[in-house]
Structures are given as C-alpha cells and as structure tokens.
Design an enzyme around this catalytic site. Sequence first.
Site, mmCIF file in Angstrom:
data_model
loop_
_atom_site.group_PDB
_atom_site.id
_atom_site.type_symbol
_atom_site.label_atom_id
_atom_site.label_comp_id
_atom_site.label_asym_id
_atom_site.label_seq_id
_atom_site.Cartn_x
_atom_site.Cartn_y
_atom_site.Cartn_z
ATOM 1 N N LYS A 162 1.021 -0.964 -0.260
ATOM 2 C CA LYS A 162 0.230 -0.131 0.081
ATOM 3 C C LYS A 162 1.010 1.463 -0.454
ATOM 4 C CE LYS A 162 -1.921 2.170 4.173
ATOM 5 N NZ LYS A 162 -0.898 3.137 4.286
ATOM 6 N N ASN A 163 1.640 1.393 1.197
ATOM 7 C CA ASN A 163 2.546 2.358 0.940
ATOM 8 C C ASN A 163 3.848 2.631 0.547
ATOM 9 O OD1 ASN A 163 1.884 3.283 3.354
ATOM 10 N ND2 ASN A 163 3.269 2.609 4.500
ATOM 11 N N CYS A 165 -4.309 13.036 13.763
ATOM 12 C CA CYS A 165 -4.927 11.381 13.116
ATOM 13 C C CYS A 165 -4.275 10.613 14.400
ATOM 14 C CB CYS A 165 -4.396 10.555 12.143
ATOM 15 S SG CYS A 165 -2.115 10.838 12.329
ATOM 16 N N ARG A 220 1.396 14.477 13.463
ATOM 17 C CA ARG A 220 1.919 14.174 11.671
ATOM 18 C C ARG A 220 1.270 15.583 11.007
ATOM 19 N NH1 ARG A 220 0.035 8.364 9.799
ATOM 20 N NH2 ARG A 220 1.575 8.836 8.639
ATOM 21 N N ASP A 239 5.419 0.323 11.572
ATOM 22 C CA ASP A 239 3.921 -0.103 11.964
ATOM 23 C C ASP A 239 4.208 -1.451 11.495
ATOM 24 O OD1 ASP A 239 3.183 2.054 10.232
ATOM 25 O OD2 ASP A 239 3.685 1.469 8.114
ATOM 26 N N ARG A 250 -8.583 -0.200 5.442
ATOM 27 C CA ARG A 250 -7.312 0.540 3.981
ATOM 28 C C ARG A 250 -6.274 -0.178 3.422
ATOM 29 N NH1 ARG A 250 -5.593 4.970 8.063
ATOM 30 N NH2 ARG A 250 -3.877 5.242 6.286
HETATM 31 C C1 UD1 Z 1 5.032 6.668 6.391
HETATM 32 C C2 UD1 Z 1 4.212 5.845 6.291
HETATM 33 C C3 UD1 Z 1 3.271 5.437 7.711
HETATM 34 C C4 UD1 Z 1 4.355 4.749 8.777
HETATM 35 C C5 UD1 Z 1 5.454 6.466 8.903
HETATM 36 C C6 UD1 Z 1 6.790 5.733 9.171
HETATM 37 C C7 UD1 Z 1 2.650 6.098 4.051
HETATM 38 C C8 UD1 Z 1 1.534 5.965 3.268
HETATM 39 N N1 UD1 Z 1 2.508 6.045 5.948
HETATM 40 O O1 UD1 Z 1 3.933 7.863 6.586
HETATM 41 O O2 UD1 Z 1 2.593 3.801 7.486
HETATM 42 O O3 UD1 Z 1 4.472 4.344 10.023
HETATM 43 O O4 UD1 Z 1 5.780 6.534 6.920
HETATM 44 O O5 UD1 Z 1 7.844 4.842 8.997
HETATM 45 O O6 UD1 Z 1 3.747 5.704 3.765
HETATM 46 N N2 UD1 Z 1 6.867 15.257 10.329
HETATM 47 C C9 UD1 Z 1 7.307 15.755 10.889
HETATM 48 N N3 UD1 Z 1 6.935 16.657 10.406
HETATM 49 C C10 UD1 Z 1 6.537 16.597 8.675
HETATM 50 C C11 UD1 Z 1 6.727 15.139 8.619
HETATM 51 C C12 UD1 Z 1 7.046 14.018 9.385
HETATM 52 O O7 UD1 Z 1 7.394 16.368 12.648
HETATM 53 O O8 UD1 Z 1 6.228 17.628 7.446
HETATM 54 C C13 UD1 Z 1 6.969 13.744 11.567
HETATM 55 C C14 UD1 Z 1 5.690 12.365 11.796
HETATM 56 O O9 UD1 Z 1 5.108 13.281 12.677
HETATM 57 C C15 UD1 Z 1 6.184 11.609 12.881
HETATM 58 C C16 UD1 Z 1 7.863 11.313 12.108
HETATM 59 O O10 UD1 Z 1 8.326 12.381 11.017
HETATM 60 O O11 UD1 Z 1 7.079 11.321 14.137
HETATM 61 C C17 UD1 Z 1 7.445 10.359 11.234
HETATM 62 O O12 UD1 Z 1 7.090 10.596 9.718
HETATM 63 P P1 UD1 Z 1 6.663 9.768 8.580
HETATM 64 O O13 UD1 Z 1 7.844 9.072 7.991
HETATM 65 O O14 UD1 Z 1 6.681 11.287 7.915
HETATM 66 O O15 UD1 Z 1 5.442 9.458 8.239
HETATM 67 P P2 UD1 Z 1 4.900 9.241 6.753
HETATM 68 O O16 UD1 Z 1 5.143 9.726 5.998
HETATM 69 O O17 UD1 Z 1 3.250 10.296 7.067
#
Ligand code: UD1
Length: 432
Positions: free
Chosen positions: A22-23, A117, A122, A309, A401
């Site tokens: 999915k990701n 969420c 996030r 995850d 999902r």
């Molecule tokens: C993706 C995955 C999710 C997985 C996560 C971590 C997808 C669709 N989802 O989520 O399943 O759990 O990676 O492996 O691929 N952060 C910030 N600012 C930002 C972006 C992130 O502070 O602009 C923080 C987030 O709050 C979190 C951390 O960075 O604490 C990691 O988040 P991130 O790697 O971005 O997760 P996702 O990409 O949302």
Amino acid sequence: MDKFLIRGGKPLHGTVTISGAKNSALPCLAATLLSPKTVTLHNVPYVRDLITQRRLLEDLGAETLLLHKHTHKITASDIELFEAPYELVKTMRASVLALGPLLGRFGKAKVSLPGGCAIGTRPIDLHLRAFEKLGAEVSLESGDVVATAPKGRLQGADLEFKMVTVTGTENVMMAAVLADGTTTLRNAAREPEIEDLAELLNKMGAKIEGAGTSTITIEGVEELGEAEHSIIPDRIETGTFLVAAAITNGELTIENCQPKHLEAVINKLREAGVEIEQIDDTTLHAKCSKDGLRAVDVITQPHPKFPTDMQAQYMALMTQAEGTSVVVETIFENRFMHVAEMQRMGADIEIEGNTATIKGKKNLTGAKVLASDLRASASLVLAGLAATGETLIDRVYHIDRGYETIVKKISSIGGDITRIKESIAMSAENGE
Ligand code: UD1
C-alpha cells in the site's frame, strides 16, 4: 460499520500470498500525475486507500482504467484541477502526495492541511520547507496549503531534512524530477517504498540516483513519458502473517514477499523464538519454535531498523512470550491505542510515555474491542486469533484501508474470522 467476529485458539496452517505494498502504491499512483503519457502499474493492492487515491487522480482530471483488480492504467494528460480537497485528505492523509507532482509539473498545487490523526499530530512542515528550498512560495489559506513555483518551474537545490520523513522524501523527490537543475536530498528516508517509487520515476524518464540511501540525487529533466511497473510486495503484511503463524502456534508459508525488505523484523522474531526459513527469494516459512516464545525488547526506528508499522502486531506477540519485554515507540506519539483493547482481552501491559512494558504468557480471552488505526486493527486480529472465545472487533474500516481481503486470507489458512456487515452486527449485538 462492519465488524470482525473471531473465534480464536485455532493454529493457522497453509500458504498465504502477499499483496502489493500500500505504502508504495500510494506514491506511485501520485507519480503518474508527472507525465502526460500512460503509466501502467501492476500489483496494486485492492484496498480502500488505493481506491481513494485513484478517485483523487480522477477528480484532478486523470483518466484511470482498471485493467484488472491489481492493474491500473493511468493517463494524466488533461489535468484540470490542482488541488486535493479536505474531504479526501481527512479520509486519507497520503493524498498530500499529490502536492509534489502537481507543483513539479504545473508549478501550482493546493492541498488541504491534514489534521491530527489517531496516531499523532503528523504535520507536513518538512515537505513544505523542502518545497520552499526548491523555490516554491508556500502559504496557508483557510486550512489549505497553496504552493506555487514563481518561475513556473522549481529550481534544483541542496537540502537536508531535519527529521527522516517517508512521504516527505517521496513528495520532494517527485517535485524535483522536473525541476531546473540538480537536487540533493540529505537525511532522506531509506524505506524500500522510496526505492520502488524512484524505480518507477526512472522508468518514466527521471534521473534519480541513491534512492534507498540517505542521500538522493535528482537531475531535473524536461518531461516524463510512459512506463510500466510492478509494485513491491507489502513488507508489513508479510510481517503480520509471520506473527500470525507464531501467535497461533501454527505454520505458514508466505509467498510473493520480499524478505530483504524486512530483515529487522525477521531478525527480531527469530530472537523471540519464531523459526523463519527463507525458502527462496520471495518465499518464507514460519512456525513457533518447540521451546515457545521469549520476551525480546524492541525500539521502533526508521528503515532499516524495526518499523513502527509492526509495533502493535509485535506487542500482540509479546503478550504470549515467556518473560517481560519493553517496546519503545520513537516515531509517533500516541501509537499505543491498541494497548487498552489488549488489556480488555487480559494482556498485562503498562505504558509510560513512549514505552510499553509487557508481561507475557497471559491467557487472552475474547472481548469486544475497538480498532483505532490500521496497524492497531491488525494487532487486535492477531490477539483475537490467539485468544480463547469470541472477539468482536469494531470499526474494521481501518483494516480495510491497508490489508487486502484479510478475512479471506485468514480463513483460507484455518482461522475462524467472519465479517459482520453493519446491520447484521447490530442484530447480533441486540441478541437477535
Ligand atoms: C509513512 C507511512 C506510515 C509509517 C510512517 C513511518 C505512508 C503512506 N505512510 O507515514 O505507514 O508509519 O511512514 O514509517 O507511507 N514529521 C514531521 N513533519 C513532517 C513530516 C513528518 O514532524 O513534515 C514527523 C511525523 O510526525 C513523525 C515522523 O516525522 O513523527 C515520521 O513521519 P513520516 O515518516 O513522515 O511518516 P509518514 O510519511 O506520514
């Protein structure tokens, strides 16, 4: 809302086939917005998030064709709209992945800011700061992020992410492929999904090097063309079934997986007493060792370390292990929503901040529980399969999902799980 009824205590036996990730499919679908030509994607999992992502592409003006349940043919020649509205972003945060491609190709994009969420705040600030580094002007207007490239095209830049972010790396990589000049992304995420996306983009004509390492270099090109690509197998679904084999004291062959994408999970499970044998490049065999499960600590960290995850599913396993284990969640705050539900089933888990302490070898008993997010739902299914008696899991739309035909897959290997449609579930609850 549909529910799952699980009658636990039955060992799972047989063969299960892993679906596409999915990701990986989510950013790959978004990447089709970068080209006016047709992009064909195979092995796309048939799960709700991907249906939503396809709808987003259609709303923007792309033509999508489902050749087969798992094969999408997408042509984004006529894009009329440049925004992902709140209604979509609130149901699926990954719709922010439209931002990078729209900004990269058309120099403008508007995406509703995702709110909080279930697993934490996030934010997407890191995505936005990186777009600014590429020359975009970014503003917030009534809850929407509006980004424009003043010269119509982004400019390559050397930038470093303050924190590792998976979708941030993907979004910026997609924005940079059509930029003027070279972009270097430092402290980039190294997840296999990033490599998969880069492979697709390169097939479309991009020039990306280093995906899968922490430094990615992207030489901007004028335009992208057509491509055909097969999505990698889902490493989290694979990990979930490895745990399913062990927690039910069963034995599973897991086909169409990519063991090299989940080495940290396999190593940890082996330490905990799960016998995992790699049959070939894409097949694993898993069963619990005769000595049973042992408590082993885990800290979640970005790839290639143990993935957040898999944290909830691993915790379900630890409730059945000999001894006390400690699970530390370092990626997301508030990702222990499954704990209260597992406690209702008899698990002995204490939480302090981002640390959970699990006293193992507790007999789980079936209960009514609530699924709070995708992976928490998977962990409750696992706990339900290990428990004695009936477990009724509410709000399983979360699991829909990201896990393809999970009821069918688990039933085919001997698990007693039934989906109860809303109206029937209501009658069951009313004792009818
Ligand atoms: C993706 C995955 C999710 C997985 C996560 C971590 C997808 C669709 N989802 O989520 O399943 O759990 O990676 O492996 O691929 N952060 C910030 N600012 C930002 C972006 C992130 O502070 O602009 C923080 C987030 O709050 C979190 C951390 O960075 O604490 C990691 O988040 P991130 O790697 O971005 O997760 P996702 O990409 O949302």
